[in-house]
Design an enzyme around this catalytic site. Structure first.
Site, PDB file in Angstrom:
ATOM      1  N   ARG A  83      60.230  89.742 114.510  1.00 14.13           N
ATOM      2  CA  ARG A  83      58.781  89.968 114.627  1.00 14.13           C
ATOM      3  C   ARG A  83      58.481  89.720 116.102  1.00 14.13           C
ATOM      4  O   ARG A  83      59.026  90.423 116.942  1.00 14.13           O
ATOM      5  CB  ARG A  83      58.078  89.004 113.656  1.00 14.13           C
ATOM      6  CG  ARG A  83      56.837  89.543 113.014  1.00 14.13           C
ATOM      7  CD  ARG A  83      56.290  88.626 111.955  1.00 14.13           C
ATOM      8  NE  ARG A  83      55.901  87.296 112.464  1.00 14.13           N
ATOM      9  CZ  ARG A  83      55.331  86.337 111.757  1.00 14.13           C
ATOM     10  NH1 ARG A  83      55.088  86.529 110.474  1.00 14.13           N
ATOM     11  NH2 ARG A  83      54.999  85.193 112.292  1.00 14.13           N
ATOM     12  N   TYR A 138      34.658  98.034  84.684  1.00 16.63           N
ATOM     13  CA  TYR A 138      35.042  99.405  85.003  1.00 16.63           C
ATOM     14  C   TYR A 138      36.287  99.869  84.242  1.00 16.63           C
ATOM     15  O   TYR A 138      37.266  99.138  84.133  1.00 16.63           O
ATOM     16  CB  TYR A 138      35.310  99.526  86.496  1.00 16.63           C
ATOM     17  CG  TYR A 138      34.072  99.353  87.355  1.00 16.63           C
ATOM     18  CD1 TYR A 138      32.924 100.101  87.103  1.00 16.63           C
ATOM     19  CD2 TYR A 138      34.058  98.438  88.393  1.00 16.63           C
ATOM     20  CE1 TYR A 138      31.793  99.944  87.886  1.00 16.63           C
ATOM     21  CE2 TYR A 138      32.923  98.278  89.190  1.00 16.63           C
ATOM     22  CZ  TYR A 138      31.791  99.040  88.929  1.00 16.63           C
ATOM     23  OH  TYR A 138      30.680  98.877  89.704  1.00 16.63           O
ATOM     24  N   LYS A 184      44.887  78.899 112.584  1.00 11.74           N
ATOM     25  CA  LYS A 184      44.565  80.324 112.730  1.00 11.74           C
ATOM     26  C   LYS A 184      43.827  80.825 111.489  1.00 11.74           C
ATOM     27  O   LYS A 184      43.827  80.160 110.449  1.00 11.74           O
ATOM     28  CB  LYS A 184      45.869  81.111 112.920  1.00 11.74           C
ATOM     29  CG  LYS A 184      46.805  81.034 111.706  1.00 11.74           C
ATOM     30  CD  LYS A 184      48.175  81.602 111.998  1.00 11.74           C
ATOM     31  CE  LYS A 184      49.070  81.513 110.785  1.00 11.74           C
ATOM     32  NZ  LYS A 184      50.470  81.898 111.100  1.00 11.74           N
TER      33      LYS A 184
END
Ligand SMILES: *Cc1c(COP(=O)(O)O)cnc(C)c1O
Length: 367
Positions: A131, A261, A33
């Site tokens: 699940r 940054y 998967k």
């Protein structure tokens, strides 16, 4: 190449062969998967087949259909779809479908009737993961409904299975003990269906607990040489992916230079900075900023400051790093995906499966 995920298909093949030896008579389902955990769906599947995998496991229907479109004829189990999805192409392509509920079963029956084929279904018991899967309370009704459909000739119950919540905690962990007991009960109740395969183990259970092997093991992480149960070691499996890039630019900067940054890193002395053209859009976690290490010419350097969308900066001190030098983010010859995971608060599964679509996959090995 500016950046690449170099995948060693021999490593996948050899890992599968190694797992086969560990599981005796059980078959190996290679879980491919999520684009083969980022390694490439079809190449990973072919390599796993060469190593002796006889089943493929995927989450979604289109992943199963992509395997069929590539000409792979091994058994395929797909275990997750939503009520709006058309099941007919999967039934027509002889994909085994995970089934969690009576409404799902009814949809598979309807697809079987429309295609004129017997659909193979694998009933999933929820033994405690909460699940997918059918709760113990609903299990007798699902088994009964599947039995009726099987007797009517629309479906064949090809499997009964479940999934563990804490397999990486080892066989003696109480959750695993409870789930194994619940699975034994679910199997007993479903025995009348005479399923072809019973399966419970993922990679960690396969490696640490032979009681979970049954007829088939579902191996994902282990086939890619990840470390599914770090406290139990790496079991000598070979990592299949190396994520690499090339230094784009090198420059000297003075002490006190703020880097990237928000200047989350400041140089403490005059130093050399190396710009690496790979960033969070390519799958480098942003919280690797000032945390993870990369390797150039055999030496490791911490990321200096914030990882940006497309790029990051390394402080290489006084070392002789040149534009074009190879940077190994993780994989053989560099930090491991597990080290990256530990530096960034995740698991190595996420590190490899999130390598971005923008990073080309290249393949090495004899396959
Ligand atoms: C992803 C997945 C697996 C594979 O797990 P690994 O830990 O990678 O071996 C097995 N079973 C199910 C249901 C999964 O979703």
């Amino acid at each position: 190449m500016r950046s690449a995920a170099v995948v060693d298909l021999d490593a996948i093949r050899d890992n599968v062969a190694d797992l086969r030896r560990r599981v005796g008579d059980a078959q190996v389902m290679a879980v491919v998967k999520a684009d083969g955990y980022g390694h490439g769906l079809v190449p990973a599947a072919r390599a796993a087949s060469a190593g002796g995998a006889t089943w493929f496991g995927v989450a979604f229907l289109e992943e199963a259909l992509a395997l069929r479109a590539a000409g792979l004829s091994e058994r395929v189990l797909a275990w997750l779809y939503s009520p709006v999805e058309d099941l007919i192409p999967a039934v027509a392509a002889e994909v085994d479908l995970g089934v969690y509920s009576i409404p799902e079963l009814a949809r598979v029956v309807a697809a079987a009737e429309q295609t004129g084929r017997i659909a193979r279904v694998q009933l999933k018991a929820d033994t405690g993961l909460s699940r997918g899967g059918c709760t113990p309370a609903d299990w007798p009704d699902l088994v009964e409904a599947a039995g009726k459909a099987q007797a009517a000739g629309t479906v064949e119950v090809s499997g009964v299975w479940s999934h563990l919540a804490s397999s990486d905690a080892g066989p003696r962990h109480s959750t695993n003990q409870e789930q194994k007991a619940a699975f034994t009960e679910a199997l007993a109740a479903a025995e009348v269906l005479q399923p072809e395969v019973r399966h419970l183990a993922n990679s960690a259970a396969l490696l640490t607990d032979p009681d979970t092997h049954y007829d088939l093991v579902r191996a994902g992480a282990a086939i890619y040489g990840l470390v599914p149960a770090p406290t139990f070691g790496d079991f000598g499996l070979r990592p299949a992916m190396k994520l690499r890039a090339e230094v784009a630019l090198v420059k000297r900067v003075p002490a006190g230079s703020g880097v990237s940054y928000r200047h989350r890193y400041t140089t403490s002395a005059e130093t050399t900075l190396a710009l690496v053209p790979i960033g969070y859009a390519d799958g480098v976690p942003r919280n690797a900023s000032n945390a993870a290490h990369l390797q150039i010419n055999g030496k490791r350097y911490p990321i200096a400051g914030a990882v940006a969308m497309d790029q990051l900066v390394l402080d290489v001190g006084g070392d002789d790093v040149l534009p074009g030098d190879e940077v190994v983010l993780f994989g053989p010859g560099g930090p491991s995906a597990l080290e990256w995971a530990e530096a960034t608060g995740t698991i190595d599964y996420e590190i490899v499966s999130r390598v971005g679509a923008r990073v080309p996959r290249t393949y090495v090995g004899d396959l």
